[in-house]
Scaffold this active site. Structure first.
Site, short mmCIF file in Angstrom:
data_model
loop_
_atom_site.label_atom_id
_atom_site.label_comp_id
_atom_site.label_asym_id
_atom_site.label_seq_id
_atom_site.Cartn_x
_atom_site.Cartn_y
_atom_site.Cartn_z
N ASN A 11 0.83 -1.20 0.00
CA ASN A 11 0.00 0.00 0.00
C ASN A 11 0.86 1.25 0.00
OD1 ASN A 11 -2.40 -1.48 0.34
ND2 ASN A 11 -2.28 -1.38 2.57
N ASN A 62 5.49 -4.14 4.49
CA ASN A 62 6.11 -3.80 5.78
C ASN A 62 6.82 -5.02 6.38
OD1 ASN A 62 4.93 -1.28 5.56
ND2 ASN A 62 3.28 -1.69 7.01
N GLY A 101 1.16 -5.30 22.78
CA GLY A 101 1.60 -3.91 22.92
C GLY A 101 2.60 -3.76 24.04
N GLY A 159 4.10 -6.69 25.95
CA GLY A 159 5.02 -7.64 25.34
C GLY A 159 4.32 -8.69 24.51
N GLY A 187 3.33 -4.15 14.65
CA GLY A 187 2.97 -5.55 14.48
C GLY A 187 3.69 -6.17 13.28
N ASP A 188 3.79 -5.41 12.21
CA ASP A 188 4.47 -5.92 11.01
C ASP A 188 5.96 -6.14 11.27
OD1 ASP A 188 2.06 -5.74 9.64
OD2 ASP A 188 2.48 -3.68 8.97
N GLY A 220 5.32 6.74 10.77
CA GLY A 220 5.11 5.87 9.62
C GLY A 220 5.41 4.43 9.94
#
Ligand code: RIB
Ligand code: NA
Length: 304
Positions: free
Chosen positions: A9, A41, A223, A226, A253-254, A289
């Site tokens: 994207n 990502n 988050g 951990g 996350g990526d 970003g």
């Protein structure tokens, strides 16, 4: 070698004081055009910490400026982009608002990502050293068939259930888990996935343990708390996250998924792979970003 089968994207990012509620309009001083897409990502997160040439992506972009610059960006970051096709639809676009605390809300317009088929991955010769990585921004059945093929050659499959589809059939989820070695979800996705399979719980740890009973390792990213890895034998490993002040959690996350894939590709002990993934994900939150904060191999080694 790592193969990411997934989305590319362009992210249009507006910073706001608080994310608008339905019916509300908020003003942002401007916006940024950044590289994103969960597939891209994850591929870039993996490539930054991998040895050269170890990470490829199979994906679809539009025949447009966004598609060309996104492909160039992958190549610049060391991702093998030989399996990126171009479609008649426009390159996928994500509309992202980020608030003062670094939390985000994202709308993804799929565009060319919806045209990705399993044929894109056929040129990639999977074998028992393949680590294939999937998410939920491209057609599910195409992803599933690629995963099953990789599994049949003895390769490993990592599947990140993000974004969790709102009405995902139990049968599809069971097939996904059957084709997966490491299933990665956040707290909400864990609870949603367990519910689809018949386990009603509001506790992500109960959900994670339940999902692992199906025979995969279920990793829940939580988050600031951990990550938790639930194993089919009932064991649970926990990794604490370092305390940080997040600037933008987009891409965290990526980054976790990409760095974990690298750890599996390099046959690191699983706990070490998890720790590196957790640490890399925290670093990714320290820059605006999705991709800017993803660490290099050196940054990850120095910091750990
Ligand atoms: O996970 C973050 C990504 O989700 C963004 O880069 C955006 O493109 C959306 O796909
Ligand atoms: Na970020």
């Amino acid at each position: 070698m790592i193969l990411v089968f997934g989305s590319i994207n362009i992210d249009l990012v507006a910073r706001v004081t608080s994310i608008p509620l339905p019916g509300e309009t908020v003003l942002s001083p401007g916006y940024e055009t950044l590289f994103g897409g969960k597939g891209a990502n994850q591929a870039i997160a993996a490539a930054r910490v991998s040895l050269p040439g170890r990470v490829a992506i199979a994906a679809c972009v539009g025949d447009d400026v966004f598609g060309r610059s996104a492909s160039d960006n992958l190549i610049r970051n060391g991702v093998v982009a030989d399996f990126v096709a171009s479609s008649t639809k426009p390159t996928g676009c994500a509309f992202i608002t980020v608030d003062e605390r670094g939390e985000n809300a994202i709308t993804v317009a799929s565009g060319a990502n919806a045209s990705l088929t399993e044929a894109r991955a056929l040129g990639f010769e999977a074998d028992d050293s393949t680590v294939a990585v999937f998410q939920m921004e491209v057609p599910f059945h195409a992803s599933l068939r690629v995963a099953q093929r990789v599994r049949a050659t003895g390769g490993r499959v990592i599947w990140n259930l993000a974004p969790a589809p709102p009405h995902f059939p139990a049968r599809d989820l069971s097939n996904l888990i059957d084709a997966t070695d490491i299933f990665i979800v956040n707290e909400h996705e864990a609870i949603a996935a367990a519910r689809i399979l018949g386990c009603e719980t509001a506790d992500f740890q109960v959900a994670g343990a339940y999902l692992a009973e199906s025979g995969c390792i279920c990793v829940v990213t939580a988050g600031a708390r951990g990550a938790f890895a639930f194993h089919p034998d009932g064991r649970c490993e926990t990794i604490e996250a370092k305390r940080i002040h997040p600037i933008d959690t987009t891409g965290a996350g990526d980054t976790f998924v990409g760095i974990l894939a690298n750890g599996i590709d390099e046959a690191l002990p699983f706990r070490t792979a998890l720790k590196r993934a957790c640490h890399g994900a925290s670093l990714a939150c320290l820059a605006h970003g999705a991709q800017a904060g993803m660490p290099t191999r050196e940054q990850l080694t120095c910091a750990s």
